[in-house]
Write an enzyme that holds these catalytic residues in place. Structure first.
Site, PDB file in Angstrom:
ATOM      1  N   GLY A 117      27.779  44.050  51.608  1.00  0.00           N
ATOM      2  CA  GLY A 117      27.596  45.485  51.731  1.00  0.00           C
ATOM      3  C   GLY A 117      26.995  46.186  50.541  1.00  0.00           C
ATOM      4  N   VAL A 118      26.453  45.446  49.550  1.00  0.00           N
ATOM      5  CA  VAL A 118      25.889  46.109  48.370  1.00  0.00           C
ATOM      6  C   VAL A 118      24.378  46.280  48.479  1.00  0.00           C
ATOM      7  CG1 VAL A 118      27.735  45.347  46.841  1.00  0.00           C
ATOM      8  CG2 VAL A 118      25.722  43.902  47.135  1.00  0.00           C
TER       9      VAL A 118
ATOM     10  N   LYS B 196      21.928  43.715  49.688  1.00  0.00           N
ATOM     11  CA  LYS B 196      21.072  42.546  49.445  1.00  0.00           C
ATOM     12  C   LYS B 196      19.986  42.423  50.518  1.00  0.00           C
ATOM     13  CE  LYS B 196      24.528  39.654  49.539  1.00  0.00           C
ATOM     14  NZ  LYS B 196      25.618  40.631  49.758  1.00  0.00           N
TER      15      LYS B 196
ATOM     16  N   SER C 160      42.056  33.040  34.364  1.00  0.00           N
ATOM     17  CA  SER C 160      42.037  34.381  33.767  1.00  0.00           C
ATOM     18  C   SER C 160      43.356  35.133  33.900  1.00  0.00           C
ATOM     19  CB  SER C 160      40.911  35.217  34.401  1.00  0.00           C
ATOM     20  OG  SER C 160      41.129  35.374  35.786  1.00  0.00           O
TER      21      SER C 160
ATOM     22  N   LYS D  20      35.436  42.633  37.598  1.00  0.00           N
ATOM     23  CA  LYS D  20      36.854  42.948  37.398  1.00  0.00           C
ATOM     24  C   LYS D  20      37.031  44.388  36.920  1.00  0.00           C
ATOM     25  CE  LYS D  20      38.153  38.168  36.381  1.00  0.00           C
ATOM     26  NZ  LYS D  20      38.609  37.200  35.363  1.00  0.00           N
TER      27      LYS D  20
END
EC number: 3.4.21.53
Length: 827
Positions: free
Chosen positions: A388-389, A391, A712, A755
């Site tokens: 949904g960005v 592409k 992480s 993040k």
């Protein structure tokens, strides 16, 4: 010797002249020269010619001198060459009479013999210069019973039926077989059928019982009859089909000739002429033109009703419809390309800059000529980011900026290499692969082809589709791309290939090497608001039949949808939710609940909540971290960054460590390292010395149905453990990420940008991160950097001093303003 030879001749003459049933006589052991046979069996009553080797020739000459009778026995095919001669021969042969002995035209010795009677071999009497064996004669002994007569009738009938089906068998041969009245003679004569194998002939020779021999013959010929009947049926069908096709061909040729005289054209001729015209207009390369001419000539010779006709015709239609030399691309205009990208996409400045650089290089190199363009080919661009960005829409914008056709080829779930490279024409229903199909659909040889979801290619026993893409995406090879169906080279060098993926880790290394990655991160809230106002709301108004003057969506409504219903990296669910809200407006307008005179109807946050129902996301950070032992961490996922809650609990009891939440091996090791470090710092943290000996530790990461892994979360686990052991709360406005070592060092990790954006979406404005990851903050949008505070750390002691609240302090009594003096903004 003369008496013995005379007795042999008399016996043989008796057998020949009187084929009736002999009386049983005592077995007499005799000796005769023996000729070994290679792959041949001689039966009684049969005259055959044999080629002799040196040993056989010596035996034949000795027999001719002694009385012209000789033993014939076949060699065993599986006997070793160095075995004794008795082991090399079958123990049942035949006594034969030499009819003629001489030299064949090729210089070898030959002999014509007539079989007389079966013989059972004994021991060898002589082996040089020729073979001589002891033997006993085994003449046929039988009694003419009704059963034997009936058996002979059945054998005659079976043989006659087989001969009837055999082409080329004369009536004379049939009459000869019918005239044989002796049971043994009848069975032995069948032994020379060409359908018998060597082993079957030897087995028949070794069957002394006449009735049993006839039964074997009957069974054999019944099997032969069944086989020949099927063959005859198939042969008849083939002949009838050939005759029918020949007749149709003849009639069609006559029809063509008549129509030609009348000035009428046939449909087949019209099809061929139409194909010729299409192929001539297709501007085929030389190799493809020769193949098309060859297939056209072949098509003209094939009957139109034949399946092969349709296969060849379909192949030629594919050749005619492909855009071999059709190009629609316009000269690259960088200013126009920038305008298109800005119109279609909000933000993504770095991505747009890289695309414009890519297009500028193509423009400059095109100006230098085709030779330079082929010498140094540019890489394939791959857009990698959460769903949904934008592409896929970036690929559409690039195609619009270049004036080219746009083709989206979804690769998700593709497991068969033939889907991309096509199926060979030998298979029924074969067709070209998707690349050639999309080129035909585009109608041009220079479209923009977007390989969507390239990270979701599969692999199984049918091949590796990723390997098939290597040739497609390699600029040094794709100018001669060969589809299995076409079996001709097709130039893909003018095609602009783009690729999209959610994650780069699952793409094979060889394929990665052929592409340049452009990463697209998730949008922040302000960017989503702008995208919704400029693009999504107008599009959904049109999709739901609403005019701009009938409905207005406020900024508060958009922010409400973003924060309470669609917490995501992209804007796909945001658009769906806007569409759902506007459908409610359209229904109310249609039902008259909204007065058209009072339009535009204002969609505010209250209407959004009424339309979409209970919010799906709430800011539960304060509620979930109001007890000791809970810390907020940051994670990276293929759909963007997000926060996680790490919970630790200490319970009195046996010393043990329990880890739950479907954690991977790396995360489990991080938990063990965190516990070891906290135990080593127990005194400085104010933890009782025997605390960990008398307490069971449980670490849990909620959302247990979702697998989690990675290093992480190390400092988050250590903070949660320290909080649980000391009873001190962890600050609810801080999230953290970083790997921990046993010495308490905070090590760098990846995915900092995603993040940080995930923390921003969750409403957290302070992040603790490894100092060596500060450089990654340069990629953050300025709006995010301005709103957030990043605290770089080197050791876990720094993390604990910042994250843990003082003893007996609650999150209710310490405000964010009071805590801010502990934090230092990232420099």
């Amino acid at each position: 010797m003369n008496d013995e030879t005379l007795r042999e001749q008399t016996t043989a003459e008796s057998e020949e002249t009187s084929p009736t049933t002999p009386s049983p006589e005592p077995e007499v052991v005799e000796t005769l020269p023996l000729i070994p046979l290679e792959g041949a069996v001689v039966f009684p009553y049969i005259v055959v010619s044999l080629t002799l080797d040196e040993l056989g020739s010596a035996s034949a000459e000795a027999a001719a001198r002694e009385g012209r009778q000789v033993l014939l026995a076949a060699r065993r095919p599986d006997a070793p060459a160095d075995a004794p001669i008795t082991d090399q021969l079958f123990n049942v042969g035949v006594v034969a009479r030499i009819e003629q002995l001489g030299t064949l035209p090729n210089g070898a010795s030959g002999v014509v013999v007539r079989g007389l009677v079966r013989a059972v071999l004994g021991e060898a009497v002589q082996t040089t210069p020729y073979l001589r064996f002891r033997f006993t004669r085994r003449p046929d002994v039988f009694e003419r019973t009704p059963e034997l007569e009936q058996l002979m009738v059945e054998v005659h009938a079976a043989i006659d039926a087989v001969l009837e089906l055999r082409p080329g068998v004369t009536q004379e041969i049939r009459n000869f077989v019918r005239s044989i009245d002796d049971p043994g003679h009848l069975a032995d004569n069948t032994g020379y059928s060409p359908d018998y194998t060597f082993a079957e002939r030897q087995e028949l020779l070794e069957t002394f019982d006449v009735s049993e021999r006839l039964r074997k013959v009957l069974m054999f010929y019944r099997k032969q009859f069944a086989l020949l009947e099927v063959q005859a049926k198939l042969r008849q069908e083939v002949q009838e089909s050939a005759a029918r096709q020949q007749r149709e061909f003849y009639l069609r040729q006559q029809l063509r000739a008549i129509q030609k005289e009348l000035g009428e054209d046939t449909s087949e001729a019209a099809e061929l002429d139409d194909l010729r015209q299409k192929l001539a207009a297709a501007d085929l390369p030389e190799v493809a033109r020769k193949e098309a001419d060859r297939e056209l000539s072949r098509l003209a010779r094939i009957n139109a009703s034949s399946p092969e006709y349709q296969m060849v015709r379909t192949y030629l239609e594919w050749l005619a419809e492909l855009p071999w030399n059709k190009y629609t691309g316009q000269p690259i205009d960088i200013a126009f390309a920038r305008q298109v990208l800005d119109e279609d996409h909000h933000g993504l400045q770095k991505v747009k800059e890289r695309i414009l650089e890519y297009l500028a290089v193509k423009q400059r190199r095109a100006a230098l000529g085709e030779e330079n363009l082929r010498a140094n080919r540019e890489p394939i661009l791959a857009f990698v980011g959460p769903p949904g960005v934008g592409k896929t829409s970036l690929g559409q914008s690039i195609a619009r900026a270049l004036g080219r056709s746009f083709v989206r080829m979804s690769l998700g779930g593709v497991r068969d290499e033939a889907e991309l490279r096509g199926f060979r024409r030998t298979y029924i229903g074969s067709q070209p692969g998707r690349i050639i199909q999309e080129l035909r659909r585009a109608g041009t040889a220079d479209p923009v082809i977007l390989l969507d979801e390239i990270d979701k290619l599969g692999i199984d026993y049918r091949g590796d589709p990723a390997a098939a893409l290597l040739e497609v995406l390699d600029p040094e090879q794709n100018h001669t791309f060969t589809d299995h169906y076409l079996n001709l080279p097709f130039d893909l060098s003018r095609v602009l290939f783009l690729a999209t993926a959610n994650t780069w880790d699952t793409v094979p290394p060889a394929l990665r090497d052929r592409m340049e990655v452009i990463e697209l991160s998730g949008y922040i809230e302000d960017e989503k608001v702008q995208i919704a106002q400029i693009h999504l709301v107008p599009r959904q108004l049109r999709a739901n039949g609403l005019r701009p003057e009938e409905a207005v969506v406020t900024e508060d409504a958009i922010r409400c949808i973003i924060n309470e219903y669609t917490r995501e990296a992209g804007v796909r669910n945001l658009e769906r939710s806007i569409g759902a809200v506007l459908r409610k407006v359209a229904r109310r307008l249609s039902e008259g609940e909204i007065d058209p005179a009072n339009t535009p109807f204002v969609v505010d946050a209250a209407f959004v909540r009424a339309a979409l129902g209970r919010p799906r996301f709430t800011n539960e950070t304060r509620e979930r971290i109001d007890q000791p032992g809970v810390a907020i961490g940051l994670v990276w996922t293929p759909v963007g960054g997000d926060i996680i809650f790490v919970e630790a609990s200490a319970v009195e009891g046996k010393k043990e460590l329990t880890i739950t939440g479907q954690l991977g091996e790396v995360m489990r090791e991080s938990a063990e390292a965190a516990l070891t470090y906290v135990r080593s710092r127990a005194r400085s943290l104010g933890i009782e010395p025997d605390f960990f000996e008398t307490h069971a530790i449980h670490i849990h990461v909620p959302a247990g149905a979702v697998p989690k892994d990675g290093p992480s979360a190390g400092i988050t686990m250590a903070t949660a453990l320290a909080s649980a052991a000391t009873g001190r709360l962890v600050r609810d406005d801080i999230a953290m990420t970083g790997e921990i070592s046993l010495r308490g060092r905070v090590l760098p990790i990846g995915g900092i940008k995603e993040k940080a954006l995930g923390a921003h979406r969750a409403g957290i404005r302070t992040v603790i991160l490894p100092r060596r990851n500060l450089i990654d903050l340069d990629d953050l949008p300025p709006a995010v950097s301005a709103e957030m505070t990043f605290i770089p750390v080197d050791t876990l002691d720094e993390v604990l001093s910042i994250a843990l609240l003082p003893p007996a302090t609650t999150t209710d009594t310490l405000t964010v303003a009071q805590r801010s003096d502990v934090l230092t903004p990232a420099s």
